[in-house]
Design a protein around this motif. Structure first.
Motif, PDB file in Angstrom:
ATOM      1  N   GLY A  22      -6.742  15.069  -3.716  1.00 27.41           N
ATOM      2  CA  GLY A  22      -5.374  15.201  -3.224  1.00 27.41           C
ATOM      3  C   GLY A  22      -4.748  13.933  -2.697  1.00 27.41           C
ATOM      4  O   GLY A  22      -3.665  13.964  -2.113  1.00 27.41           O
ATOM      5  N   LYS A  23      -5.403  12.798  -2.872  1.00 34.05           N
ATOM      6  CA  LYS A  23      -4.775  11.567  -2.402  1.00 34.05           C
ATOM      7  C   LYS A  23      -3.718  11.106  -3.392  1.00 34.05           C
ATOM      8  O   LYS A  23      -3.748  11.452  -4.569  1.00 34.05           O
ATOM      9  CB  LYS A  23      -5.822  10.438  -2.292  1.00 34.05           C
ATOM     10  N   ALA A  24      -2.815  10.304  -2.905  1.00 32.12           N
ATOM     11  CA  ALA A  24      -1.805   9.700  -3.774  1.00 32.12           C
ATOM     12  C   ALA A  24      -2.237   8.265  -4.042  1.00 32.12           C
ATOM     13  O   ALA A  24      -2.488   7.508  -3.111  1.00 32.12           O
ATOM     14  CB  ALA A  24      -0.446   9.697  -3.067  1.00 32.12           C
ATOM     15  N   ILE A  25      -2.345   7.933  -5.314  1.00 33.29           N
ATOM     16  CA  ILE A  25      -2.870   6.618  -5.646  1.00 33.29           C
ATOM     17  C   ILE A  25      -1.888   5.834  -6.480  1.00 33.29           C
ATOM     18  O   ILE A  25      -1.390   6.317  -7.495  1.00 33.29           O
ATOM     19  CB  ILE A  25      -4.208   6.754  -6.421  1.00 33.29           C
ATOM     20  N   LEU A  26      -1.629   4.628  -6.051  1.00 30.05           N
ATOM     21  CA  LEU A  26      -0.806   3.702  -6.820  1.00 30.05           C
ATOM     22  C   LEU A  26      -1.742   2.672  -7.416  1.00 30.05           C
ATOM     23  O   LEU A  26      -2.401   1.937  -6.688  1.00 30.05           O
ATOM     24  CB  LEU A  26       0.226   3.030  -5.913  1.00 30.05           C
ATOM     25  N   LEU A  27      -1.850   2.679  -8.727  1.00 28.94           N
ATOM     26  CA  LEU A  27      -2.794   1.782  -9.389  1.00 28.94           C
ATOM     27  C   LEU A  27      -2.028   0.715 -10.145  1.00 28.94           C
ATOM     28  O   LEU A  27      -1.190   1.017 -10.982  1.00 28.94           O
ATOM     29  CB  LEU A  27      -3.670   2.581 -10.365  1.00 28.94           C
ATOM     30  N   ILE A  28      -2.325  -0.525  -9.829  1.00 27.51           N
ATOM     31  CA  ILE A  28      -1.678  -1.629 -10.547  1.00 27.51           C
ATOM     32  C   ILE A  28      -2.756  -2.349 -11.332  1.00 27.51           C
ATOM     33  O   ILE A  28      -3.757  -2.785 -10.766  1.00 27.51           O
ATOM     34  CB  ILE A  28      -1.010  -2.633  -9.584  1.00 27.51           C
ATOM     35  N   SER A  29      -2.559  -2.450 -12.630  1.00 27.58           N
ATOM     36  CA  SER A  29      -3.605  -3.089 -13.412  1.00 27.58           C
ATOM     37  C   SER A  29      -3.017  -3.747 -14.642  1.00 27.58           C
ATOM     38  O   SER A  29      -2.108  -3.220 -15.276  1.00 27.58           O
ATOM     39  CB  SER A  29      -4.650  -2.054 -13.827  1.00 27.58           C
ATOM     40  N   ALA A  30      -3.559  -4.929 -14.975  1.00 22.93           N
ATOM     41  CA  ALA A  30      -3.118  -5.601 -16.185  1.00 22.93           C
ATOM     42  C   ALA A  30      -3.926  -5.123 -17.379  1.00 22.93           C
ATOM     43  O   ALA A  30      -3.666  -5.519 -18.507  1.00 22.93           O
ATOM     44  CB  ALA A  30      -3.282  -7.112 -16.015  1.00 22.93           C
ATOM     45  N   ASP A  31      -4.889  -4.264 -17.111  1.00 22.66           N
ATOM     46  CA  ASP A  31      -5.737  -3.722 -18.174  1.00 22.66           C
ATOM     47  C   ASP A  31      -5.100  -2.433 -18.681  1.00 22.66           C
ATOM     48  O   ASP A  31      -5.195  -1.382 -18.046  1.00 22.66           O
ATOM     49  CB  ASP A  31      -7.139  -3.468 -17.593  1.00 22.66           C
ATOM     50  N   LEU A  32      -4.473  -2.512 -19.821  1.00 22.15           N
ATOM     51  CA  LEU A  32      -3.707  -1.370 -20.325  1.00 22.15           C
ATOM     52  C   LEU A  32      -4.595  -0.150 -20.537  1.00 22.15           C
ATOM     53  O   LEU A  32      -4.230   0.968 -20.191  1.00 22.15           O
ATOM     54  CB  LEU A  32      -3.016  -1.761 -21.631  1.00 22.15           C
TER      55      LEU A  32
END
Lengths: 519, 299, 359
Positions: free
Chosen positions: A464-474
């Motif tokens: 149930g957490k909210a996760i913002l994932l930033i990644s240059a790996d498509l």
């Protein structure tokens, strides 16, 4: 006129730490031609051009000119042979004037002789720049022109430009393209590195696409299309989804608009109209808005340098924003300190591990409480540090996240990258956050550690957490996210569900084509 | 106050300005290249001592040369450790200061009168007589050098290199400038000037050497560098201001009424108080080379 | 285990530097015509072979431990506080000033120490505020305050606290405010306990409190410290205040603890240079309270033995400061050993951040 100016044959580059950047690349620069070099992060574009311009030595392979093989020892060497490079991050001295920078770059006296030459050059090339202001006072476009003048003043035959338009406004970009066409007409061979598909199509004559250190295709621009290029750039492959269907699946618009609320769930994080400045005062994040819900992973894909770093730093209290708002669980938090954000339930796995995430000279145990040292669990009466609690906490992290370390008292710099990252992630998760911002969380890690972290993120999402994932790996973004946003020049070109994205579309969005636009 | 009196105040101030300006303008070159030398105090002390010995041995010419040489040697050491070996500039500077303190005190004691040594009149650098008083030739050097250095730094290729190395060593490196060599020579040059300043103090100005001869001038020079914003011409202004207050003690007690009211200790304090005020006022408005104090490491 | 290993490495570096220092100093002695062996034998004999000599070493170490702490706390937090000299002058005189009052024994000493500590803090306050609010380099501000303090002290000694019967010194500390002597016939007072206790307190502070943790974090990596919620302004003021207390107390140990006169003479011979020597001691002790105690005893022993060295081998006693200077310079070099170690490690390990070529 020879049919080529510069030819690279079977160039291999292996870095001292073992990374193989180029696996045998052939590349040719012809006179009077603009040759585009296309690829994602890590594909090898910059490495190749650094080798061609004398900044780096190749591990094997050779470089040829019509006169014979070339051994380049330094950028100055290359310049003397007529090969000039304009770097993505300008090699300019801020406090120098344009004239002084040109003098420095060409090894000449900053006197009236040089001034005359430069003024003549400006006349011929149409590049106008104030010569006597400190370069830091010039606009980014003007600064780039200084870089170009620096190189042109040496009468180069081969001009290499590394992501030149990443810092330009559309008007400046047009001016640059006019210049390039003029140079082309003069017989100069131009290499144009970019990840922007539209530009490749607009200004180049030929395109070479690199992926994973290899050439995957070389075509004439007029014979190809954005789709084909995108496909070459990101490769074939099925999008693997490892998520169960999202409960709050909504009808998602594929333009950058706010997502509608559904299922009665309040968003955990709301970003509205965010504007953040980056290096040199230019806009890194432009009027960005989005929402992040509990129980989802929102992935932000995109080539590095499009504002992701600044976005994360602004949200997490490490950089100020010019405008906009960030609401964390209902409370306005823009401008607050990291510790206040933590108290409101935000955890941040930073992109720059060694700058923000860890104190290298501290021990594992000491790093395990960075950010939470003042909580009652660790801070006793009279501010005494409860080492017992700290040790227990550290041991718990080591156990839960399988961190390989010689001991609690080992200096954290002796841990491998993967274990360092596990420590950071473990620490952030141990804060029991509601919102997690993970920036490039698996960068540089071996497969095992990377997989581990990805599984962890999914588990958090399921809890149930909210996760913002930033990644240059498509691949990573498409695999893990419930929704994907593509970031380009400070805004989102598209927001969609991974099932709706094939790799070709992804390539387009990452290359700047907005969703829903014509070709 | 007669005109002659004013001239004498002016001359006193000029003489007191010399060590500050020389040291400061040398440090300007060093800091422009990115190296921060807090060992200036030690260099002043050392070269004052060695200069005095040199003068005794072979006249003031030798004294001055030995002083410059002392500074040069220390500067080369400092540059080697910090430009090439990427050492810690602050620790090296402190080490130089401590060493100098000990060495000079040791030397003074070994030579006879502990704590004090005078340079024979004959070996001192004679002053140039003018209608209003004597002026040491080195004063002219101190007046002239800032202009020369300003010209080199801002109008020549070498100056470009020095400025580039301190501001953006990567750009300089890419442009083919030998970063470490430039840093080494810049800091050695600065130290050599400090060496000249030290020798001046013992051989040309005071005519003697004591343990306390430096009296914080090395640090006042650092403050002057801050004040000048790394503009060599402003080290003249800064040096003169401090020189003025430095010589204050010498003449102000001669003014009737002052001696009774203001204790000499407070007068002696003024150079330091003024330094502090100036630095506080100026900081924030002054811009230092971006790579100052940071050892340059290639990728 | 790793931590023990790295401490051993640090100790090794200091020992190597120490040997280098003695060696170079020996060369200088030789060049000047003295006999290094005779000098060193005398040094060691004086301080480390008999009780009285050792007591002398400890007595010298007493103020050095404290002034070294002043510098070391700053260094740990990333600040270059070299203002111990001025702060200790003020502390020494403030302690004497307490003798202007009449108080019962025991209480009097404590009050005098409080005066000294407060004076030290006040003298460090301005540089601290300038640094915290305006970013003024503490290198310059603390040195200026040292010199201002020097002259202020001269003034106070000659005019305010002067002994009416003997103009070349201040009034002697009141009997009730003196440190009791530990070993009869020596200079060693109970001040040594104060110094060691303070050093242990600082050790505890730095490694066993949250405040100390934040100080060390700010010094080791200011960005990560910010990320971890450390407020740098608070750290700066606290570090300077503690340093001021330490230096002030150091001054007090001298004016209240040096027989037979328990006073400060004009020219300040009893308290001069203790601040600077403290910096050297801190560096040799690697900015660690326990190392500082050892380094202070080492240096104090050198100083105590120097007198004997002067008498028997004819070597001027200032030689010990030459040794100290060379040791510190040598320490700037083993810093390289550390740097080379770090470089070597980075080359053998795969780069964690996946650098080595962007696309």
């Amino acid at each position: 006129m020879a049919d080529f100016l510069l030819k690279a044959e079977r160039i291999v580059k292996v870095y001292p730490d073992g990374t193989v950047a180029l696996k045998g690349v052939d590349f040719e620069v012809r006179p009077g031609e603009i040759h585009g070099l296309l690829g994602e992060n890590g594909a090898g574009k910059t490495t190749l051009t650094k080798i061609l311009s004398g900044l780096l030595p190749a591990t094997s392979g050779r470089i040829l000119t019509p006169e014979g093989p070339l051994k380049l020892r330094s950028p100055r060497d290359a310049l003397q042979r007529g090969i000039g490079m304009v770097h993505q991050h300008f090699a300019l001295v801020d406090t120098f004037t344009a004239l002084e920078n040109i003098a420095l770059g060409t090894g000449t006296e900053p006197g009236p002789g040089l001034r005359q030459r430069v003024e003549g050059l400006m006349e011929r090339s149409g590049l106008k720049v104030p010569l006597d202001l400190p370069v830091e006072e010039l606009s980014v476009g003007e600064r780039q022109r200084v870089e170009i003048l620096k190189v042109l003043s040496r009468e180069v035959k081969v001009l290499i430009l590394d992501e030149p338009t990443s810092v330009l406004t559309p008007v400046e970009t047009d001016e640059l393209f006019s210049l390039l066409r003029r140079l082309k007409a003069d017989g100069v061979g131009i290499v144009f590195i970019t990840h922007k598909l539209r530009e490749v199509l607009e200004v180049t004559d030929r395109v070479t696409v690199l992926r994973g250190g290899e050439v995957v295709g070389e075509v004439r621009t007029r014979d190809t299309s954005a789709e084909e290029l995108a496909r070459m750039m990101v490769g074939e492959g099925v999008v693997v989804g490892r998520r169960r269907p999202l409960e709050l699946a909504t009808e998602l618009p594929i333009e950058e608009r706010r997502v509608e609320e559904t299922g009665g769930r309040e968003p955990a994080l709301v970003v509205e109209g965010l504007r953040v400045l980056g290096e040199g005062g230019r806009e890194a994040v432009r009027d960005l808005s989005f929402e992040l819900y509990p129980g989802e992973i929102l992935g932000i894909a995109g080539v590095e340098g499009n504002g992701q770093t600044e976005l994360v730093e602004a949200i997490c209290g490490l950089r100020r924003a010019e405008a906009g708002s960030v609401r964390l669980r209902g409370r306005e938090v823009l401008g607050r300190s990291p510790v206040e954000l933590y108290r409101l339930g935000l955890a941040h796995v930073p992109e720059d591990r060694w700058k923000y995430g860890l104190i290298l000279s501290f021990t594992v145990a000491e790093n395990s409480i960075l950010g939470i040292q003042r909580t009652p669990r660790f801070k006793g009466p009279l501010a005494v540090l409860r080492w017992g609690a700290v040790a227990r906490h550290a041991r718990e992290l080591i156990r839960r996240f399988s961190i390989q370390t010689p001991g609690l008292d080992a200096p954290v710099r002796s841990l491998s990258g993967g274990n360092q990252q596990k420590l950071i992630v473990g620490r952030e998760l141990s804060k029991e956050p509601e919102v997690i911002v993970a920036a490039q969380p698996t960068r540089g890690l071996d497969i095992g550690a990377a997989e581990y972290i990805r599984e962890l993120l999914l588990k958090m999402r399921d809890e149930g957490k909210a996760i913002l994932l930033i990644s240059a790996d498509l691949d990573e973004v498409l695999e893990l996210s419930d929704r994907v946003a593509f970031m380009y020049e400070g805004t989102f070109t598209a927001v969609a569900r991974p099932q709706e994205i094939d790799r070709q579309k992804a390539g387009l969005y990452m290359g700047g084509i907005r969703a829903g636009e014509g070709r | 106050m007669t005109v002659k009196y004013l001239w004498s105040i002016f001359f006193l101030s000029l003489h007191a300005m010399v060590p500050i300006t020389l040291t400061a303008v040398g440090e300007v070159v060093s800091e422009t290249a990115g190296l921060f030398d807090i060992g200036l105090e030690g260099i002043l002390l050392l070269s004052a001592f060695t200069g005095a010995l040199g003068a005794e041995a072979g006249g003031w010419i030798l004294g001055i040369l030995v002083g410059i040489g002392t500074g040069l040697v220390v500067g080369l050491f400092f540059g080697l450790v910090n430009a090439y070996w990427k050492g810690n500039q602050l620790i090296t500077g402190v080490g130089i200061n401590l060493f100098a303190l000990g060495f000079v005190a040791f030397g003074l004691q070994a030579l006879g009168t502990p704590g004090f040594h005078s340079v024979p009149r004959v070996a001192q650098l004679p002053k140039v007589p003018t209608p209003v008083g004597g002026l040491s030739p080195i004063v002219f050097v101190a007046l002239f050098l800032p202009f020369l250095i300003h010209w080199v730094l801002f109008r020549t290729r070498v100056g470009l290199w020095i400025r580039a190395v301190g501001e953006n060593p990567e750009a300089a490196d890419v442009a083919g400038v030998p970063v470490e060599l430039v840093q080494l020579l810049s800091t050695a040059f600065g130290a050599a000037l400090a060496g000249l300043a030290g020798a001046y103090m013992s051989v040309a100005w005071m005519g003697s050497v004591t343990k306390e001869i430096a009296a914080g001038r090395g640090f006042i020079a650092l403050a002057t560098v801050v004040f000048s914003g790394l503009n060599p011409l402003l080290t003249l202004a800064g040096g003169f201001i401090f020189g003025f207050f430095d010589s204050l003690a010498t003449w102000i007690s001669n003014i009737p009424g002052v001696k009774e009211v203001v204790p000499w200790q407070f007068i002696s304090m003024t150079p330091y108080v003024v330094t502090l005020l100036v630095v506080t006022g100026v900081i924030g408005r002054v811009r230092f080379p971006k790579a100052l104090g940071i050892p340059y490491r290639r990728e | 285990m790793k931590r023990v290993k790295s401490s051993l490495w640090s100790i090794l570096e200091s020992v190597v530097a120490g040997i280098l220092g003695l060696a170079v100093a020996g060369l200088i002695l030789k060049a000047w015509g003295y006999s290094p062996t005779a000098a060193y034998v005398a040094l060691v004999r004086a301080s480390f072979t008999d009780l009285y000599g050792f007591a002398g070493a400890l007595a010298n170490a007493t103020p050095l431990i404290l002034t070294a702490i002043t510098f070391a706390i700053g260094a740990r937090a990333g600040l270059f506080n070299i203002g111990a000299e001025g702060q200790l002058y003020m502390g020494a005189l403030a302690a004497i000033a307490a003798s202007l009052f009449r108080l019962p024994a025991g209480i009097h000493l404590i009050v005098a120490l409080v005066f000294a500590a407060v004076a030290g803090v006040l003298w460090s306050l301005v540089p601290a505020i300038l640094r915290a609010t305006r970013g003024v380099s503490e290198v310059i501000s603390t040195i200026m305050f040292n010199w201002i303090g020097h002259f202020l002290a001269l003034f106070l000694v000659a005019n305010v606290l002067v002994d009416p019967y003997r103009g070349e010194k201040t009034i002697s500390a009141a009997l009730t405010s003196r440190f009791p002597i530990l070993i009869r016939g020596t200079d060693l007072s109970y001040g040594i306990f104060l110094s060691v206790a303070f050093a242990l307190f600082v050790y505890f502070l730095l490694w066993h409190t949250v405040v100390g943790y934040e100080m060390r974090a700010a010094g080791a990596n200011p960005d990560a410290a910010r990320y971890g919620g450390v407020q740098s302004r608070r750290v700066v003021v606290l570090v300077f205040a503690l340093g001021g207390i330490a230096a002030g107390l150091a001054g007090a140990t001298q004016s209240l603890g040096r027989p037979p006169t328990y006073a400060v003479y004009s020219g300040l011979p009893q308290i001069a240079n203790l601040g600077f020597d403290g910096i050297g001691v801190a560096m040799i002790g690697r900015n660690h309270p326990l190392g500082i105690i050892a380094a202070a005893i080492f240096y104090g022993g050198l100083q105590a033995g120097a007198r004997l060295m002067q008498m028997t081998a004819g070597v001027p006693l200032e030689m010990v400061r030459v040794v100290q200077g060379v040791i510190v310079l040598a320490l700037a070099l083993p810093e390289l050993l550390r740097i080379f170690r770090g470089l070597g490690r980075r080359l053998w390990r795969p780069r964690s951040l996946g650098e080595g070529g962007e696309g």
